[in-house]
Design a protein around this motif. Sequence first.
Motif, PDB file in Angstrom:
ATOM      1  N   MET A 164       0.815  -1.219   0.000  1.00 12.39           N
ATOM      2  CA  MET A 164       0.000   0.000   0.000  1.00 12.39           C
ATOM      3  C   MET A 164       0.849   1.270   0.000  1.00 12.39           C
ATOM      4  O   MET A 164       0.400   2.309  -0.480  1.00 12.39           O
ATOM      5  N   LYS A 165       2.049   1.198   0.517  1.00 11.99           N
ATOM      6  CA  LYS A 165       2.928   2.360   0.448  1.00 11.99           C
ATOM      7  C   LYS A 165       3.178   2.760  -0.997  1.00 11.99           C
ATOM      8  O   LYS A 165       3.191   3.946  -1.347  1.00 11.99           O
ATOM      9  N   GLU A 166       3.372   1.773  -1.854  1.00 10.64           N
ATOM     10  CA  GLU A 166       3.595   2.021  -3.282  1.00 10.64           C
ATOM     11  C   GLU A 166       2.318   2.535  -3.950  1.00 10.64           C
ATOM     12  O   GLU A 166       2.365   3.431  -4.804  1.00 10.64           O
ATOM     13  N   VAL A 167       1.183   1.971  -3.578  1.00  9.51           N
ATOM     14  CA  VAL A 167      -0.097   2.441  -4.110  1.00  9.51           C
ATOM     15  C   VAL A 167      -0.296   3.914  -3.786  1.00  9.51           C
ATOM     16  O   VAL A 167      -0.640   4.727  -4.664  1.00  9.51           O
ATOM     17  N   GLU A 168      -0.080   4.275  -2.539  1.00  9.73           N
ATOM     18  CA  GLU A 168      -0.286   5.663  -2.115  1.00  9.73           C
ATOM     19  C   GLU A 168       0.651   6.615  -2.837  1.00  9.73           C
ATOM     20  O   GLU A 168       0.244   7.715  -3.251  1.00  9.73           O
ATOM     21  N   ALA A 169       1.914   6.201  -3.019  1.00 10.51           N
ATOM     22  CA  ALA A 169       2.878   7.053  -3.717  1.00 10.51           C
ATOM     23  C   ALA A 169       2.475   7.247  -5.178  1.00 10.51           C
ATOM     24  O   ALA A 169       2.603   8.351  -5.732  1.00 10.51           O
ATOM     25  N   GLY A 170       1.985   6.188  -5.815  1.00 11.18           N
ATOM     26  CA  GLY A 170       1.557   6.287  -7.204  1.00 11.18           C
ATOM     27  C   GLY A 170       0.357   7.202  -7.377  1.00 11.18           C
ATOM     28  O   GLY A 170       0.307   8.020  -8.297  1.00 11.18           O
ATOM     29  N   VAL A 171      -0.630   7.056  -6.498  1.00 10.01           N
ATOM     30  CA  VAL A 171      -1.815   7.913  -6.567  1.00 10.01           C
ATOM     31  C   VAL A 171      -1.420   9.369  -6.342  1.00 10.01           C
ATOM     32  O   VAL A 171      -1.886  10.275  -7.057  1.00 10.01           O
ATOM     33  N   GLU A 172      -0.562   9.602  -5.370  1.00  8.45           N
ATOM     34  CA  GLU A 172      -0.126  10.972  -5.068  1.00  8.45           C
ATOM     35  C   GLU A 172       0.560  11.608  -6.266  1.00  8.45           C
ATOM     36  O   GLU A 172       0.325  12.776  -6.586  1.00  8.45           O
ATOM     37  N   GLU A 173       1.422  10.833  -6.954  1.00  8.08           N
ATOM     38  CA  GLU A 173       2.119  11.374  -8.130  1.00  8.08           C
ATOM     39  C   GLU A 173       1.137  11.661  -9.264  1.00  8.08           C
ATOM     40  O   GLU A 173       1.237  12.685  -9.943  1.00  8.08           O
ATOM     41  N   ASN A 174       0.188  10.771  -9.473  1.00  6.56           N
ATOM     42  CA  ASN A 174      -0.833  11.010 -10.495  1.00  6.56           C
ATOM     43  C   ASN A 174      -1.619  12.287 -10.218  1.00  6.56           C
ATOM     44  O   ASN A 174      -1.812  13.120 -11.113  1.00  6.56           O
TER      45      ASN A 174
END
Length: 438
Positions: A164-174
């Motif tokens: 989920m850390k990776e999911v959150e980082a990806g959403v934030e960048e998008n």
Amino acid sequence: MIVIKKTRVMQTMPPFGIADDVDVVIKDDIITAVGKGAGDGLKADKIIDGMNKTVTAGNVCGHHHYYSGLSRGMLISAGPQDDFIQVLKEWWWRLDRGLDEEATYYSSLICSLDAIAAGTTTCIDHHASPNYIANSLDTIAKGMEEVGVRGTTCYEVTDRNFGMKEVEAGVEENLRFAKDAKSRKLVRGMVGGHAPFTIPDEGLRMMAEAMQESGAGLHLHVAEDKYDVVHSHHHYNMDIVDRLEKFGLLTDNSLLVHGLYLNAAEIEKINSHGTFFAHNARSNMNNHVGYCQNLQKVKNLIIGTDGCGGNMFEELKLAFFKHKDEGGSWWPGDFVTALARGNNLVEKYFDGKFGRVEKGYKADLNILDYRSPTPLVADNSSAHFVWGMSSNCVESVMVDGKLVMENRQFPGIDVSAIYARAAKVARRVWEKVDTIAP
């Protein structure tokens, strides 16, 4: 003001058409006139001799992976690749973990140069670099803008490496980029995701919120392989498209990719939402994942490469030939129409009209040196596109009213230096990837 004099105009968006011996007048980023003598008496900043040339709207790559730009001929040790998941784990998911800022930048430069050289004026990119997420989309956009290609980009949200850390980082960048990019001239943002089988429900919920806050659409692989379908049935007891609809992810500015194993009901649901669907024939063949048997039922079908370069003349040929090999009933005009439909998606992100060489349309144009040995008329123009034209014909390219390639040269860009540095960066990336375990 730029005037292309006494040229042939070929419309690649229906209604197809041919106009011979006409002038094309461009002021700033807009086509202001097309017709015989339309440029007579005008004080143009530049006059281009269009005699024996063909002017078309620029091609759109409906799905690209710029992160693969330095993978050509990649020399790494790899294990068996007997199914699609093995292909991902042994190859692509190792490559993307090897990318840093410099590698991402040169990937963008190379993909942008290759696209323009092939007459592709817009690329819909889908990025991944798990060890370089924050600000990675700015790096992709920087390469696009320096070359002068139009595009969208996004980060593929996934939990496959760091949960989920990776999911959150990806959403934030998008979300960050989609909002910031609204002030950019040539590049916009979408909300990307890898594929449903690597995005948990909480990730889809977060992506939906990012779409609502930014106004951007989704860009997501779906059912590229049967595994994605089985995973959805096993873990969620739902068809993939039903799961996406549950979170409000099917919008008319969203893009689903591949869809080989979506069923007829899912295609119907996609169509009802006006969602776009990108077909990538070369990639499907390369990965041996099969063929989309429901292709002809898709309403908003566009054509992409899935990272197999940005040459849409080449991609369209292979898409057509593979379709006929599968017993499909479509002809060149159907595929040229799908290619041109990519402009409808472009219009969801950029102001103006795209896809025709006509007054009032954006000046994203190709000047082709195409010498036809047979009559070229409206009724057979799409056959000429598939059977005769190629990227070898691309002589000059205009994006947003600016000549980004003229007589096969890139003004103000040291292409040789970029390619030389890219080769060094690629070697460094390969060495790093070779140490990354699947």
